[in-house]
Design a protein around this motif. Structure first.
Motif, PDB file in Angstrom:
ATOM      1  N   ASP A   1     115.054  41.011 -35.902  1.00 27.94           N
ATOM      2  CA  ASP A   1     113.982  40.063 -35.625  1.00 27.94           C
ATOM      3  C   ASP A   1     112.883  40.188 -36.668  1.00 27.94           C
ATOM      4  O   ASP A   1     112.760  41.207 -37.371  1.00 27.94           O
ATOM      5  CB  ASP A   1     113.381  40.334 -34.241  1.00 27.94           C
ATOM      6  CG  ASP A   1     114.339  40.004 -33.109  1.00 27.94           C
ATOM      7  OD1 ASP A   1     115.314  39.250 -33.349  1.00 27.94           O
ATOM      8  OD2 ASP A   1     114.116  40.498 -31.986  1.00 27.94           O
TER       9      ASP A   1
ATOM     10  N   ARG B   1     119.428  33.627 -33.535  1.00 28.81           N
ATOM     11  CA  ARG B   1     120.164  34.858 -33.172  1.00 28.81           C
ATOM     12  C   ARG B   1     119.235  36.038 -33.392  1.00 28.81           C
ATOM     13  O   ARG B   1     119.221  36.988 -32.608  1.00 28.81           O
ATOM     14  CB  ARG B   1     121.406  34.962 -34.062  1.00 28.81           C
ATOM     15  CG  ARG B   1     122.141  36.308 -33.979  1.00 28.81           C
ATOM     16  CD  ARG B   1     122.796  36.487 -32.610  1.00 28.81           C
ATOM     17  NE  ARG B   1     123.540  37.721 -32.522  1.00 28.81           N
ATOM     18  CZ  ARG B   1     123.001  38.911 -32.269  1.00 28.81           C
ATOM     19  NH1 ARG B   1     121.702  39.024 -32.082  1.00 28.81           N
ATOM     20  NH2 ARG B   1     123.750  39.994 -32.162  1.00 28.81           N
ATOM     21  N   TYR B   2     118.443  35.951 -34.455  1.00 29.72           N
ATOM     22  CA  TYR B   2     117.364  36.897 -34.700  1.00 29.72           C
ATOM     23  C   TYR B   2     116.068  36.090 -34.704  1.00 29.72           C
ATOM     24  O   TYR B   2     115.908  35.160 -35.493  1.00 29.72           O
ATOM     25  CB  TYR B   2     117.580  37.646 -36.010  1.00 29.72           C
ATOM     26  CG  TYR B   2     118.894  38.397 -36.007  1.00 29.72           C
ATOM     27  CD1 TYR B   2     119.029  39.563 -35.279  1.00 29.72           C
ATOM     28  CD2 TYR B   2     120.006  37.903 -36.700  1.00 29.72           C
ATOM     29  CE1 TYR B   2     120.248  40.238 -35.233  1.00 29.72           C
ATOM     30  CE2 TYR B   2     121.214  38.566 -36.664  1.00 29.72           C
ATOM     31  CZ  TYR B   2     121.327  39.746 -35.926  1.00 29.72           C
ATOM     32  OH  TYR B   2     122.530  40.402 -35.883  1.00 29.72           O
ATOM     33  N   ARG B   3     115.167  36.442 -33.821  1.00 32.86           N
ATOM     34  CA  ARG B   3     113.947  35.668 -33.601  1.00 32.86           C
ATOM     35  C   ARG B   3     112.920  35.911 -34.706  1.00 32.86           C
ATOM     36  O   ARG B   3     112.770  37.015 -35.224  1.00 32.86           O
ATOM     37  CB  ARG B   3     113.353  36.046 -32.235  1.00 32.86           C
ATOM     38  CG  ARG B   3     112.007  35.420 -31.944  1.00 32.86           C
ATOM     39  CD  ARG B   3     111.437  35.880 -30.610  1.00 32.86           C
ATOM     40  NE  ARG B   3     111.553  37.309 -30.370  1.00 32.86           N
ATOM     41  CZ  ARG B   3     110.799  38.232 -30.963  1.00 32.86           C
ATOM     42  NH1 ARG B   3     109.887  37.888 -31.848  1.00 32.86           N
ATOM     43  NH2 ARG B   3     110.982  39.507 -30.659  1.00 32.86           N
TER      44      ARG B   3
ATOM     45  N   ARG C   1     121.896  34.478 -29.332  1.00 26.54           N
ATOM     46  CA  ARG C   1     121.045  35.653 -29.135  1.00 26.54           C
ATOM     47  C   ARG C   1     121.425  36.316 -27.819  1.00 26.54           C
ATOM     48  O   ARG C   1     121.590  35.629 -26.789  1.00 26.54           O
ATOM     49  CB  ARG C   1     119.577  35.255 -29.116  1.00 26.54           C
ATOM     50  CG  ARG C   1     118.601  36.441 -28.989  1.00 26.54           C
ATOM     51  CD  ARG C   1     117.171  36.005 -29.230  1.00 26.54           C
ATOM     52  NE  ARG C   1     116.199  37.064 -29.053  1.00 26.54           N
ATOM     53  CZ  ARG C   1     115.911  37.998 -29.940  1.00 26.54           C
ATOM     54  NH1 ARG C   1     116.559  38.011 -31.110  1.00 26.54           N
ATOM     55  NH2 ARG C   1     115.007  38.919 -29.714  1.00 26.54           N
TER      56      ARG C   1
ATOM     57  N   TYR D   1     116.827  28.989 -25.919  1.00 23.06           N
ATOM     58  CA  TYR D   1     117.889  29.998 -25.948  1.00 23.06           C
ATOM     59  C   TYR D   1     118.960  29.759 -24.887  1.00 23.06           C
ATOM     60  O   TYR D   1     119.976  30.457 -24.875  1.00 23.06           O
ATOM     61  CB  TYR D   1     117.298  31.393 -25.749  1.00 23.06           C
ATOM     62  CG  TYR D   1     116.403  31.847 -26.887  1.00 23.06           C
ATOM     63  CD1 TYR D   1     116.943  32.392 -28.046  1.00 23.06           C
ATOM     64  CD2 TYR D   1     115.026  31.712 -26.787  1.00 23.06           C
ATOM     65  CE1 TYR D   1     116.135  32.813 -29.076  1.00 23.06           C
ATOM     66  CE2 TYR D   1     114.204  32.126 -27.830  1.00 23.06           C
ATOM     67  CZ  TYR D   1     114.752  32.665 -28.972  1.00 23.06           C
ATOM     68  OH  TYR D   1     113.943  33.082 -30.004  1.00 23.06           O
TER      69      TYR D   1
END
Length: 575
Positions: free
Chosen positions: A402, A443-445, A527, A550
Motif C-alpha cells: 500500500d 489491489r494495493y491501496r 484486494r 472494493y
C-alpha cells in the motif's frame, strides 16, 4: 589507484567514514537550526566535495531537491572562488535560484577545509529559511525581484571573520531576522563540524588529499550505476502528466531513453513558463528527475557524483522546467516535485516488476501570516507572525505494498508537529486526522491524505499563501488502480479558496486543508477482504467506500458479511 584487496578494503572503510562524517554534519544543522522547516521537518542537505567540485558523499538526512541541486551548485562556487583564491577561514554563501537549489528561500553555504595550509575538500549545506522578505513565500510573484532578498555568491566569512554587512542587510529585509540569522550561523556550524571530522579522518588514515578515495568513490559508483542500467531494455519510453498549474494547466512531457551510456531524460514538449512563481530552474529539474530514476534503479548505490553522472536531464529553455532569470520561482517545488511521478511512468514501460503509482507528490506547505497589510481586513492588536508549515497527502501505492499515508514523497521531509506550530504562532489546530476514502482503491491501496482545521487563536483574520496541486487533476493509479482523491482548500463557513495564491481567512472562521490521496495499483476487487475490513476499522476507508470501490460489505466494527461480499464481488461491478 591501488588495486590490492587490502587497499580496496581500506578505501571502502574510508568511504564509509565519509558517510558518517556528512551525517554528523547534517545532525549539527538540525540541532542548531532556528527554523522549524529544518529543525522539525528536515528540509536541508549536507555533503562533502573534492576540490574539483565532485560530491563524494551526502547525508541521508535531507531532500533530493537540495542534495542533487547542491551537487551542481558547488561548481558555480568554484567558478567564483577557485582553490587558489580560497583562504583558511573563508565561508561562501548564496541563495541565487539558478546557482543554488531553485528559489530564494534556500541558502547554500560552502566551506573549504584546509590541511597544512592547502584546501583539500569543501563542505556544503543547504536549508530552507522561514522568510527572505519580498511578498513572502508563495506563488504570487511575477519576477524573482519581488520574491525577496537575492544574495549572489559571496563571502559569509573571510579568514574567520563574519561578514557583518551581509547580516545587517539580511536582518533589515526579512520578517523573522532572528530565525534567519540563526539559520545562517547553523549552516556555517554544520560545515565546520564536517571539516573537523574530515581532518581527524585524514590524520588517522595518513591522507594528504582525497584524490585516491574520491576517485574510488566516483568510479565505483559510476560503474555500479551503469551495471544497473544495463539490465533495462534499450529504447525510448514516453509519459506525460497534466497538473493544475496556476493561471492555466501544466503539461509535463517526458521522453526517457535507455542506452549503453546511461539514461537520458528529456522534457521537450513541456508547457512554457508560467506568469507566476511556480517556474523551475534547471538545477531543480535535474535534481528531482534524476531522483525519479534512482527510486527504482541503483537505489542501493550511495548518492554521489559518480552515481549521478549516468543520468542526464534536459528541458528546453523557456519551458516551465527550465525557467530563465528573472522568472518568479518561489514555489518551484509545486511543479518540480511532480517529476519523479512523470519519470516513473516512463520506467514502468521498461521494467517488469512495476513502479509506484502517482501520489500527492508536491508538499502541502502553506505559508501562514498575520499582521498589518498581510490580510484583507483589520488585524487589530493581534500578534503578527509568519510561519511555514510542512504537511502532505498520501503517496501512490508501491510495488506489492500500500501507499504511505500523510507522507512526503519525493521530498522526504517530515510533517511539522502541531505542538511546535502552536508555540510559535497564535494559531490553534483543531483537527489533524486521516482523510477517509482519499487513497485510490486497488489491489494495493493508495496512501491516505489528511485533513487539518486551523484557526487564529486570538480571533483575528489571517492569511494563507497557498501552494497546492492535485486539486483539479488527481494522482493516477496504475494497472487498474483508481485515482486518489482530489485536494480541497476551504473554510468552515463555506468559503472555497484557490489552491494557489495569498488569501484571507476571515476573523472567527477556520481554514480546512483536505489533502489528496495517492493512486492505487491493481484491480480493487482483488484486494484481500480482510485488508479492506482492517482499513474500515482503522477509519482509512468508510463502510460505503468498502462496498462501492472494493465490493466488500463490512460494518464499522470491521465485521464482514461474507455472503453479501461474495455476491457483490462475483456480480456486476458497483457504481
Amino acid at each position: 589507484m591501488s588495486t590490492s584487496a587490502l587497499d580496496q578494503i581500506h578505501l571502502q572503510i574510508m568511504w564509509n567514514r565519509l558517510l558518517s562524517v556528512v551525517e554528523e554534519q547534517a545532525q549539527t544543522l538540525i540541532r542548531t537550526a532556528f527554523s522549524t522547516s529544518v529543525r522539525e521537518a528536515g528540509d536541508l542537505s549536507a555533503g562533502v566535495f573534492d576540490m574539483q567540485g565532485r560530491m563524494l558523499a551526502q547525508a541521508v538526512t535531507g531532500t533530493p531537491g537540495h542534495v542533487n541541486a547542491m551537487a551542481a551548485s558547488v561548481g558555480f562556487f568554484l567558478e567564483k572562488f577557485p582553490p587558489e583564491k580560497m583562504e583558511d577561514g573563508d565561508i561562501y554563501i548564496t541563495n541565487d535560484p539558478w546557482l543554488g537549489t531553485g528559489h530564494l528561500h534556500d541558502f547554500t553555504v560552502v566551506t573549504p577545509t584546509f590541511k597544512d595550509g592547502k584546501p583539500v575538500a569543501m563542505f556544503a549545506s543547504t536549508s530552507h529559511v522561514v522568510d527572505v522578505g519580498g511578498i513572502g513565500f508563495g506563488p504570487d510573484g511575477r519576477q524573482v525581484y519581488e520574491e525577496g532578498i537575492y544574495i549572489p555568491i559571496m563571502h559569509l566569512a573571510k579568514r574567520g571573520v563574519m561578514n557583518e554587512a551581509l547580516f545587517d542587510i539580511v536582518r533589515a529585509n526579512v520578517r523573522e531576522p532572528l530565525q534567519v540569522e540563526g539559520d545562517l550561523y547553523s549552516l556555517a556550524a554544520c560545515n565546520e563540524t564536517g571539516s573537523k571530522r574530515l581532518l581527524e579522518m585524514m590524520r588517522e588514515f595518513g591522507l594528504e588529499t582525497l584524490d585516491e578515495v574520491g576517485g574510488h568513490i566516483v568510479e565505483n559508483s559510476r560503474k555500479a550505476m551503469l551495471e544497473e542500467i544495463s539490465k533495462l531494455p534499450r529504447g525510448t519510453f514516453r509519459n506525460s502528466m497534466r497538473i493544475d498549474g496556476y493561471e492555466k494547466e501544466v503539461d509535463l512531457v517526458c521522453a526517457l531513453t535507455v542506452s549503453d551510456d546511461g539514461i537520458f531524460v528529456d522534457f521537450d514538449g513541456t508547457s512554457p513558463v508560467s506568469l507566476y512563481g511556480i517556474n523551475v530552474p534547471i538545477t531543480y529539474t535535474e535534481a528531482y528527475a534524476s531522483f525519479g530514476v534512482r527510486c527504482v534503479i541503483g537505489g542501493q548505490i550511495p548518492n554521489n557524483w559518480g552515481s549521478l553522472i549516468p543520468v542526464k536531464v534536459t528541458a528546453p529553455e523557456g519551458s516551465i522546467l527550465n525557467a530563465p532569470h528573472p522568472c518568479a520561482v518561489a514555489a518551484r517545488h509545486v511543479i518540480g516535485q511532480m517529476l519523479p511521478d512523470v519519470v516513473l511512468g516512463c520506467l514502468e514501460q521498461a521494467m517488469n516488476e512495476g513502479v509506484p503509482a502517482e501520489g500527492t507528490s508536491s508538499l502541502w506547505n502553506p505559508m501562514l501570516l498575520g499582521g498589518h497589510g498581510v490580510v484583507d481586513a483589520d488585524y487589530g492588536n493581534a500578534r503578527p507572525f509568519a510561519m511555514n508549515i510542512f504537511h502532505t497527502g498520501g503517496t501512490g501505492a508501491r510495488v506489492a505494498k500500500d501507499g504511505l499515508s500523510a507522507t512526503a514523497f519525493p521530498s522526504g521531509v517530515r510533517n511539522t508537529p502541531v505542538e511546535i506550530n502552536e508555540t510559535i504562532a497564535p494559531l490553534v489546530v483543531w483537527r489533524k486526522e486521516y482523510r477517509a476514502d482519499s487513497g485510490g482503491a486497488g489491489r494495493y491501496r493508495g496512501g491516505t491524505g489528511q485533513v487539518m482545521e486551523i484557526e487564529h487563536l486570538e480571533g483575528a483574520p489571517f492569511a494563507i499563501s497557498a501552494m497546492f496541486d492535485r486539486c483539479k487533476h488527481a494522482p493516477r493509479g496504475r494497472q487498474g488502480g483508481a485515482k486518489g482523491a482530489l485536494g480541497r482548500v476551504r473554510t468552515v463557513n463555506g468559503l472555497e479558496l484557490r489552491p494557489k495564491g495569498r488569501q484571507t481567512i476571515p476573523a472567527g472562521d477556520r481554514l480546512i486543508l483536505e489533502m489528496p490521496g495517492g493512486g492505487g495499483v491493481g484491480d480493487p476487487f482483488t484486494r484481500p477482504v480482510e485488508a479492506v475490513a482492517e482499513d474500515v476499522l482503522n477509519g482509512i476507508v468508510t463502510v460505503e467506500g468498502a462496498r462501492a470501490h472494493y465490493g466488500v460489505v463490512v460494518d464499522a466494527g470491521g465485521t464482514v458479511d461474507a455472503a453479501a461480499t461474495k455476491a457483490l464481488r462475483e456480480g456486476p461491478r458497483a457504481a
